[in-house]
Every structure is written in structure tokens, then in C-alpha cells.
Design a protein around this motif. Structure first.
Motif, PDB file in Angstrom:
ATOM      1  N   LYS A 118      -6.651  22.322 -51.663  1.00 36.43           N
ATOM      2  CA  LYS A 118      -7.926  21.622 -51.823  1.00 36.43           C
ATOM      3  C   LYS A 118      -8.176  21.210 -53.279  1.00 36.43           C
ATOM      4  O   LYS A 118      -8.937  20.288 -53.528  1.00 36.43           O
ATOM      5  CB  LYS A 118      -9.080  22.525 -51.381  1.00 36.43           C
ATOM      6  N   TYR A 119      -7.583  21.910 -54.213  1.00 36.42           N
ATOM      7  CA  TYR A 119      -7.720  21.624 -55.646  1.00 36.42           C
ATOM      8  C   TYR A 119      -9.172  21.597 -56.116  1.00 36.42           C
ATOM      9  O   TYR A 119      -9.505  20.929 -57.079  1.00 36.42           O
ATOM     10  CB  TYR A 119      -7.062  20.290 -56.022  1.00 36.42           C
ATOM     11  N   GLY A 120     -10.072  22.282 -55.431  1.00 35.22           N
ATOM     12  CA  GLY A 120     -11.475  22.284 -55.847  1.00 35.22           C
ATOM     13  C   GLY A 120     -12.143  20.927 -55.707  1.00 35.22           C
ATOM     14  O   GLY A 120     -13.190  20.676 -56.288  1.00 35.22           O
ATOM     15  N   VAL A 121     -11.529  20.028 -54.938  1.00 31.93           N
ATOM     16  CA  VAL A 121     -12.055  18.671 -54.781  1.00 31.93           C
ATOM     17  C   VAL A 121     -12.428  18.387 -53.329  1.00 31.93           C
ATOM     18  O   VAL A 121     -13.493  17.869 -53.039  1.00 31.93           O
ATOM     19  CB  VAL A 121     -11.018  17.627 -55.266  1.00 31.93           C
TER      20      VAL A 121
ATOM     21  N   TYR B 242       1.614  36.545 -38.944  1.00 34.68           N
ATOM     22  CA  TYR B 242       2.718  35.618 -39.190  1.00 34.68           C
ATOM     23  C   TYR B 242       2.975  35.401 -40.680  1.00 34.68           C
ATOM     24  O   TYR B 242       3.588  34.416 -41.062  1.00 34.68           O
ATOM     25  CB  TYR B 242       2.461  34.289 -38.474  1.00 34.68           C
ATOM     26  N   GLY B 243       2.468  36.306 -41.498  1.00 37.07           N
ATOM     27  CA  GLY B 243       2.766  36.282 -42.923  1.00 37.07           C
ATOM     28  C   GLY B 243       1.810  35.475 -43.795  1.00 37.07           C
ATOM     29  O   GLY B 243       2.055  35.309 -44.988  1.00 37.07           O
ATOM     30  N   TYR B 244       0.725  34.987 -43.241  1.00 38.61           N
ATOM     31  CA  TYR B 244      -0.229  34.204 -44.019  1.00 38.61           C
ATOM     32  C   TYR B 244      -1.200  35.125 -44.751  1.00 38.61           C
ATOM     33  O   TYR B 244      -1.680  36.108 -44.179  1.00 38.61           O
ATOM     34  CB  TYR B 244      -1.035  33.266 -43.108  1.00 38.61           C
ATOM     35  N   THR B 245      -1.486  34.795 -45.988  1.00 39.40           N
ATOM     36  CA  THR B 245      -2.509  35.488 -46.765  1.00 39.40           C
ATOM     37  C   THR B 245      -3.790  34.698 -46.620  1.00 39.40           C
ATOM     38  O   THR B 245      -3.814  33.497 -46.913  1.00 39.40           O
ATOM     39  CB  THR B 245      -2.109  35.566 -48.253  1.00 39.40           C
ATOM     40  N   LEU B 246      -4.839  35.356 -46.146  1.00 36.68           N
ATOM     41  CA  LEU B 246      -6.101  34.656 -45.918  1.00 36.68           C
ATOM     42  C   LEU B 246      -7.052  34.831 -47.094  1.00 36.68           C
ATOM     43  O   LEU B 246      -7.070  35.867 -47.750  1.00 36.68           O
ATOM     44  CB  LEU B 246      -6.757  35.165 -44.634  1.00 36.68           C
TER      45      LEU B 246
ATOM     46  N   CYS C 163      -6.682  31.217 -40.369  1.00 37.25           N
ATOM     47  CA  CYS C 163      -6.949  30.037 -41.193  1.00 37.25           C
ATOM     48  C   CYS C 163      -7.610  28.974 -40.317  1.00 37.25           C
ATOM     49  O   CYS C 163      -7.080  28.597 -39.273  1.00 37.25           O
ATOM     50  CB  CYS C 163      -5.659  29.491 -41.799  1.00 37.25           C
ATOM     51  N   MET C 164      -8.733  28.495 -40.733  1.00 38.85           N
ATOM     52  CA  MET C 164      -9.479  27.514 -39.947  1.00 38.85           C
ATOM     53  C   MET C 164      -8.887  26.112 -40.061  1.00 38.85           C
ATOM     54  O   MET C 164      -9.279  25.227 -39.310  1.00 38.85           O
ATOM     55  CB  MET C 164     -10.943  27.536 -40.357  1.00 38.85           C
ATOM     56  N   CYS C 165      -7.934  25.933 -40.949  1.00 37.21           N
ATOM     57  CA  CYS C 165      -7.272  24.639 -41.101  1.00 37.21           C
ATOM     58  C   CYS C 165      -5.980  24.604 -40.291  1.00 37.21           C
ATOM     59  O   CYS C 165      -5.830  23.785 -39.399  1.00 37.21           O
ATOM     60  CB  CYS C 165      -7.005  24.367 -42.575  1.00 37.21           C
ATOM     61  N   CYS C 166      -5.061  25.519 -40.562  1.00 38.53           N
ATOM     62  CA  CYS C 166      -3.743  25.469 -39.918  1.00 38.53           C
ATOM     63  C   CYS C 166      -3.557  26.495 -38.810  1.00 38.53           C
ATOM     64  O   CYS C 166      -2.587  26.417 -38.064  1.00 38.53           O
ATOM     65  CB  CYS C 166      -2.642  25.623 -40.953  1.00 38.53           C
TER      66      CYS C 166
ATOM     67  N   LEU D 246     -19.021  28.899 -46.562  1.00 40.74           N
ATOM     68  CA  LEU D 246     -17.739  29.609 -46.585  1.00 40.74           C
ATOM     69  C   LEU D 246     -16.943  29.358 -45.315  1.00 40.74           C
ATOM     70  O   LEU D 246     -17.509  29.124 -44.245  1.00 40.74           O
ATOM     71  CB  LEU D 246     -17.975  31.119 -46.725  1.00 40.74           C
ATOM     72  N   GLN D 247     -15.633  29.407 -45.453  1.00 38.78           N
ATOM     73  CA  GLN D 247     -14.710  29.329 -44.324  1.00 38.78           C
ATOM     74  C   GLN D 247     -13.472  30.127 -44.688  1.00 38.78           C
ATOM     75  O   GLN D 247     -13.219  30.406 -45.852  1.00 38.78           O
ATOM     76  CB  GLN D 247     -14.350  27.879 -43.997  1.00 38.78           C
ATOM     77  N   ILE D 248     -12.702  30.494 -43.689  1.00 35.99           N
ATOM     78  CA  ILE D 248     -11.476  31.249 -43.897  1.00 35.99           C
ATOM     79  C   ILE D 248     -10.304  30.270 -43.919  1.00 35.99           C
ATOM     80  O   ILE D 248     -10.124  29.482 -42.989  1.00 35.99           O
ATOM     81  CB  ILE D 248     -11.256  32.288 -42.774  1.00 35.99           C
ATOM     82  N   LEU D 249      -9.535  30.310 -45.003  1.00 36.24           N
ATOM     83  CA  LEU D 249      -8.331  29.486 -45.123  1.00 36.24           C
ATOM     84  C   LEU D 249      -7.178  30.360 -45.588  1.00 36.24           C
ATOM     85  O   LEU D 249      -7.381  31.357 -46.285  1.00 36.24           O
ATOM     86  CB  LEU D 249      -8.527  28.362 -46.141  1.00 36.24           C
ATOM     87  N   CYS D 250      -5.960  29.969 -45.247  1.00 35.97           N
ATOM     88  CA  CYS D 250      -4.798  30.654 -45.808  1.00 35.97           C
ATOM     89  C   CYS D 250      -4.661  30.208 -47.272  1.00 35.97           C
ATOM     90  O   CYS D 250      -5.255  29.212 -47.690  1.00 35.97           O
ATOM     91  CB  CYS D 250      -3.533  30.352 -45.003  1.00 35.97           C
TER      92      CYS D 250
END
Length: 100
Positions: free
Chosen positions: A81-84, A45-49, A36-39, A70-74
Motif C-alpha cells: 500500500k506504501y501508505g498511499v 499457510y505462512g502469512y504474517t498478519l 488477510c482481507m485482501c488476498c 482498521l483491517q487485517i492484511l498480510c
């Protein structure tokens, strides 16, 4: 209004099932990695990307298939982000991206 929501929902499903999206999604993971590029979360460690559109598809449909949008986030960061939010988290990892 109800029919337009149904049409958008179907178009969204169709987009994510398209061969173009699947190929681009794969390319994004190859280019940006499996974190995840944010966290920083990883599948180990159980994150879904997920592959995130930095600029939302509903506002910028012309960027839907642009790898530079595009970027990779969990899943948690992406849903937050709520599309905003249009934050580009890739800058934090630019050295890693450039070296690959």
C-alpha cells in the motif's frame, strides 16, 4: 528535515508500543478474524498478519485509534500500500464480519 524524520520515527515507534494500540489491535483481530482481507492468506499457510490503517495515520492522525479505520492484511499486502492506497478490503468479508 533530519530531526523531523527522527521525531516522526520515534513517534511511530511510541504509537505501536502504546497500550491503546495494543488493545485496539487485539480488538481488530477479534472483530475481523485471522485472515488477510485482501488476498485471503492465513498464518496456517505462512502469512504474517498485520493490522492496517485503511486511511494512513500520517494523513489522518485523528483516525489512528478508530477501529472503523482498521483491517487485517498480510505483511505483503500491507507493505504494498506504501501508505498511499486507501482501499477498504473489508467489504469482501462483510457477511463473515456481521455474523460474528
Amino acid at each position: 528535515m533530519k530531526n523531523s524524520k527522527k521525531r516522526w520515527s520515534q513517534a511511530k515507534k511510541d504509537f505501536f508500543k502504546s497500550e491503546e494500540w495494543k488493545a485496539l489491535r487485539y480488538s481488530a483481530f477479534v472483530k475481523y478474524g485471522n485472515r488477510c482481507m485482501c488476498c485471503g492468506g492465513t498464518p496456517e499457510y505462512g502469512y504474517t498478519l498485520q493490522v492496517d490503517h485503511i486511511r494512513p495515520r500520517h494523513k489522518y492522525p485523528q483516525l489512528a485509534l478508530d477501529i472503523n479505520n482498521l483491517q487485517i492484511l498480510c505483511a505483503t499486502c500491507n507493505q504494498g500500500k506504501y501508505g498511499v492506497d486507501e482501499t477498504d478490503w473489508r467489504w469482501q468479508h462483510i457477511r463473515e464480519i456481521v455474523s460474528t
